[in-house]
Motif scaffolding. Structure first.
Motif, PDB file in Angstrom:
ATOM      1  N   GLY A   1      -8.855  13.066   2.993  1.00 39.99           N
ATOM      2  CA  GLY A   1      -8.258  11.745   3.007  1.00 39.99           C
ATOM      3  C   GLY A   1      -7.145  11.548   2.007  1.00 39.99           C
ATOM      4  O   GLY A   1      -6.558  10.466   1.928  1.00 39.99           O
ATOM      5  N   ARG A   2      -6.817  12.572   1.230  1.00 36.30           N
ATOM      6  CA  ARG A   2      -5.694  12.440   0.303  1.00 36.30           C
ATOM      7  C   ARG A   2      -4.377  12.273   1.065  1.00 36.30           C
ATOM      8  O   ARG A   2      -3.444  11.631   0.577  1.00 36.30           O
ATOM      9  N   LEU A   3      -4.295  12.892   2.238  1.00 38.36           N
ATOM     10  CA  LEU A   3      -3.123  12.755   3.101  1.00 38.36           C
ATOM     11  C   LEU A   3      -3.499  11.967   4.345  1.00 38.36           C
ATOM     12  O   LEU A   3      -4.598  12.099   4.872  1.00 38.36           O
ATOM     13  N   ASP A   4      -2.553  11.159   4.835  1.00 38.52           N
ATOM     14  CA  ASP A   4      -2.781  10.428   6.078  1.00 38.52           C
ATOM     15  C   ASP A   4      -2.568  11.323   7.291  1.00 38.52           C
ATOM     16  O   ASP A   4      -3.380  11.331   8.209  1.00 38.52           O
ATOM     17  N   PHE A   5      -1.463  12.072   7.298  1.00 40.80           N
ATOM     18  CA  PHE A   5      -1.242  13.012   8.400  1.00 40.80           C
ATOM     19  C   PHE A   5      -0.220  14.065   7.980  1.00 40.80           C
ATOM     20  O   PHE A   5       0.413  13.972   6.917  1.00 40.80           O
ATOM     21  N   TYR A   6      -0.099  15.073   8.832  1.00 43.12           N
ATOM     22  CA  TYR A   6       0.796  16.213   8.594  1.00 43.12           C
ATOM     23  C   TYR A   6       1.678  16.380   9.817  1.00 43.12           C
ATOM     24  O   TYR A   6       1.253  16.161  10.953  1.00 43.12           O
ATOM     25  N   VAL A   7       2.935  16.798   9.591  1.00 44.61           N
ATOM     26  CA  VAL A   7       3.862  17.077  10.688  1.00 44.61           C
ATOM     27  C   VAL A   7       4.464  18.456  10.441  1.00 44.61           C
ATOM     28  O   VAL A   7       5.144  18.668   9.428  1.00 44.61           O
ATOM     29  N   GLY A   8       4.204  19.385  11.363  1.00 46.03           N
ATOM     30  CA  GLY A   8       4.740  20.731  11.194  1.00 46.03           C
ATOM     31  C   GLY A   8       4.051  21.709  12.110  1.00 46.03           C
ATOM     32  O   GLY A   8       3.231  21.331  12.965  1.00 46.03           O
ATOM     33  N   PRO A   9       4.337  23.009  11.949  1.00 48.25           N
ATOM     34  CA  PRO A   9       3.702  24.026  12.790  1.00 48.25           C
ATOM     35  C   PRO A   9       2.249  24.240  12.397  1.00 48.25           C
ATOM     36  O   PRO A   9       1.866  24.050  11.240  1.00 48.25           O
TER      37      PRO A   9
ATOM     38  N   GLY B   1       0.824  -1.194   0.000  1.00 48.95           N
ATOM     39  CA  GLY B   1       0.000   0.000   0.000  1.00 48.95           C
ATOM     40  C   GLY B   1       0.858   1.244   0.000  1.00 48.95           C
ATOM     41  O   GLY B   1       2.025   1.230  -0.426  1.00 48.95           O
ATOM     42  N   GLU B   2       0.294   2.364   0.487  1.00 48.75           N
ATOM     43  CA  GLU B   2       1.027   3.622   0.496  1.00 48.75           C
ATOM     44  C   GLU B   2       0.644   4.447   1.712  1.00 48.75           C
ATOM     45  O   GLU B   2      -0.436   4.280   2.290  1.00 48.75           O
ATOM     46  N   VAL B   3       1.539   5.338   2.095  1.00 47.00           N
ATOM     47  CA  VAL B   3       1.313   6.287   3.182  1.00 47.00           C
ATOM     48  C   VAL B   3       1.667   7.665   2.643  1.00 47.00           C
ATOM     49  O   VAL B   3       2.767   7.868   2.121  1.00 47.00           O
ATOM     50  N   SER B   4       0.730   8.606   2.767  1.00 45.93           N
ATOM     51  CA  SER B   4       0.928   9.962   2.245  1.00 45.93           C
ATOM     52  C   SER B   4       1.034  10.940   3.408  1.00 45.93           C
ATOM     53  O   SER B   4       0.117  11.039   4.229  1.00 45.93           O
ATOM     54  N   VAL B   5       2.146  11.659   3.468  1.00 45.49           N
ATOM     55  CA  VAL B   5       2.425  12.549   4.592  1.00 45.49           C
ATOM     56  C   VAL B   5       2.983  13.869   4.069  1.00 45.49           C
ATOM     57  O   VAL B   5       3.810  13.888   3.152  1.00 45.49           O
ATOM     58  N   ALA B   6       2.528  14.970   4.645  1.00 45.76           N
ATOM     59  CA  ALA B   6       3.108  16.285   4.379  1.00 45.76           C
ATOM     60  C   ALA B   6       3.875  16.733   5.613  1.00 45.76           C
ATOM     61  O   ALA B   6       3.417  16.536   6.748  1.00 45.76           O
ATOM     62  N   LEU B   7       5.051  17.311   5.409  1.00 47.31           N
ATOM     63  CA  LEU B   7       5.883  17.797   6.503  1.00 47.31           C
ATOM     64  C   LEU B   7       6.393  19.189   6.175  1.00 47.31           C
ATOM     65  O   LEU B   7       6.659  19.509   5.004  1.00 47.31           O
ATOM     66  N   SER B   8       6.560  20.008   7.197  1.00 44.54           N
ATOM     67  CA  SER B   8       7.281  21.259   7.006  1.00 44.54           C
ATOM     68  C   SER B   8       8.776  20.950   7.047  1.00 44.54           C
ATOM     69  O   SER B   8       9.195  19.822   7.320  1.00 44.54           O
ATOM     70  N   SER B   9       9.596  21.973   6.795  1.00 46.07           N
ATOM     71  CA  SER B   9      11.032  21.719   6.673  1.00 46.07           C
ATOM     72  C   SER B   9      11.693  21.325   7.993  1.00 46.07           C
ATOM     73  O   SER B   9      12.618  20.506   8.002  1.00 46.07           O
ATOM     74  N   ALA B  10      11.224  21.882   9.119  1.00 43.68           N
ATOM     75  CA  ALA B  10      11.886  21.587  10.397  1.00 43.68           C
ATOM     76  C   ALA B  10      11.805  20.103  10.762  1.00 43.68           C
ATOM     77  O   ALA B  10      12.836  19.465  11.018  1.00 43.68           O
ATOM     78  N   PRO B  11      10.628  19.478  10.812  1.00 40.77           N
ATOM     79  CA  PRO B  11      10.592  18.048  11.108  1.00 40.77           C
ATOM     80  C   PRO B  11      11.195  17.185  10.000  1.00 40.77           C
ATOM     81  O   PRO B  11      11.606  16.051  10.254  1.00 40.77           O
TER      82      PRO B  11
ATOM     83  N   PHE C   1       3.517  19.970  15.446  1.00 43.87           N
ATOM     84  CA  PHE C   1       2.424  19.051  15.755  1.00 43.87           C
ATOM     85  C   PHE C   1       2.403  17.893  14.760  1.00 43.87           C
ATOM     86  O   PHE C   1       2.885  18.018  13.630  1.00 43.87           O
ATOM     87  N   LEU C   2       1.819  16.785  15.191  1.00 47.93           N
ATOM     88  CA  LEU C   2       1.391  15.740  14.273  1.00 47.93           C
ATOM     89  C   LEU C   2      -0.125  15.845  14.189  1.00 47.93           C
ATOM     90  O   LEU C   2      -0.817  15.758  15.205  1.00 47.93           O
ATOM     91  N   VAL C   3      -0.647  16.051  12.973  1.00 53.55           N
ATOM     92  CA  VAL C   3      -2.068  16.333  12.773  1.00 53.55           C
ATOM     93  C   VAL C   3      -2.695  15.225  11.926  1.00 53.55           C
ATOM     94  O   VAL C   3      -2.177  14.876  10.866  1.00 53.55           O
ATOM     95  N   ARG C   4      -3.818  14.708  12.393  1.00 53.87           N
ATOM     96  CA  ARG C   4      -4.577  13.688  11.660  1.00 53.87           C
ATOM     97  C   ARG C   4      -6.055  13.942  11.890  1.00 53.87           C
ATOM     98  O   ARG C   4      -6.438  14.726  12.764  1.00 53.87           O
TER      99      ARG C   4
END
Length: 303
Positions: free
Chosen positions: A139-147, A91-101, A271-274
């Motif tokens: 639901g296009r992204l699983d979670f986000y990590v950033g400010p 399968g796949e995991v889709s994640v967006a992150l800012s530059s710091a994390p 934060f980790l956002v879901r």
């Protein structure tokens, strides 16, 4: 309503053309035309209108696609979750992150994830929360990590704080302003502002100066890429304000110097956002746990 009709609608909406959608799905164009017409008849609404270069969504079509996108994403996750629970780790995991994390957390989490799940595809993108909020909700992204600004104003999301964030000034090696120690002493400088929004209207950058009673800074360049921002700073007298973890990158020492200010530059925590209402698939949950563990280690060592 058939799942194939949802698939066809989303393909045409994505490509803006019946022919391109048919090519992507490897089906005959008349079959897609018939599929869409049958769905429009069922709904009693026109979803697309023709124009010179293809088709575009009507207002009702846009409303349908917003819902259909979520349905399609959850059906994919349902298939992947069942397969993963049966021991097939694909399968796949889709994640967006800012530059710091991306600098502080991703390297450790990514390496551990690849050891456990070599056949799972990771889809990673660099962005800030406002730009990806709709994709996360759909639901296009699983979670986000950033400010995240004003995290309590987002009740549809679960927001787990990971660590406090800090920022520093950045200049090229040998910059004439490198010894300045306050934003007030940099009032005449020109700046690069990194923004992930198309209009470049993020307010957090100016807010740092306003908190010190200063006028808005002179922004000479809006960069929608961290790489472009670094190239601009390295090859000019422009300054930037960047996450402190950037200074740990091996390539930074030879090209840049930090501007060490007496007063710390405020930054939103990471934060980790879901979504509140939908659990992650097992492999996405594992990757989010690895991100949290990396954050704990980051907090203990203060790097």
């Amino acid at each position: 309503m058939k799942l194939s009709q949802i698939r066809d609608i989303l393909a045409v909406a994505e490509h803006g053309s019946l022919r391109a959608a048919a090519r992507q799905l490897d089906v005959a164009q008349p079959a897609i035309t018939r599929s869409i017409r049958e769905l429009e008849d069922e709904l009693g609404a026109t979803l697309f209108e023709r124009h010179a270069r293809g088709v575009r969504l009507t207002d009702m079509g846009k409303a349908f696609v917003r819902r259909a996108t979520t349905v399609e994403a959850e059906l994919r996750r349902a298939r992947e979750e069942i397969a993963q629970l049966r021991g097939r780790h694909r399968g796949e995991v889709s994640v967006a992150l800012s530059s710091a994390p991306s600098v502080t957390l991703l390297p450790t989490a990514f390496a551990a994830f690849r050891r456990h799940y070599p056949d799972v595809v990771l889809k990673l993108s660099e962005n800030f929360f406002p730009a990806i909020q709709a994709d996360l909700a759909s639901g296009r992204l699983d979670f986000y990590v950033g400010p995240v600004e004003a995290p309590m104003a987002q009740p549809q999301f679960a927001m787990d704080p990971l660590y406090e964030n800090t920022r520093v000034g950045l200049a090229r090696k040998g910059h004439p302003l490198i010894a300045r120690r306050s934003l007030a002493e940099l009032v005449d400088a020109q700046w690069v502002r990194v923004t992930m929004s198309a209009g470049g209207n993020d307010s957090a950058f100016e807010a740092m100066f306003a908190m010190h009673g200063l006028a808005a800074p002179q922004v000479a360049l809006h960069a929608r890429s961290n790489l472009l921002a670094l190239l601009a700073v390295a090859n000019s007298d422009l300054l930037a304000i960047v996450p402190q973890p950037w200074l740990a990158l091996p390539t930074m020492a030879g090209l840049f110097d930090p501007i060490v200010l007496d007063a710390p530059l405020p930054a939103s925590p990471i934060f980790l956002v879901r979504r509140h209402d939908m659990p992650l698939t097992p492999v996405a949950e594992h990757f989010s746990d690895l991100i949290r563990r990396a954050a704990l280690n980051h907090g203990r060592h203060g790097v």
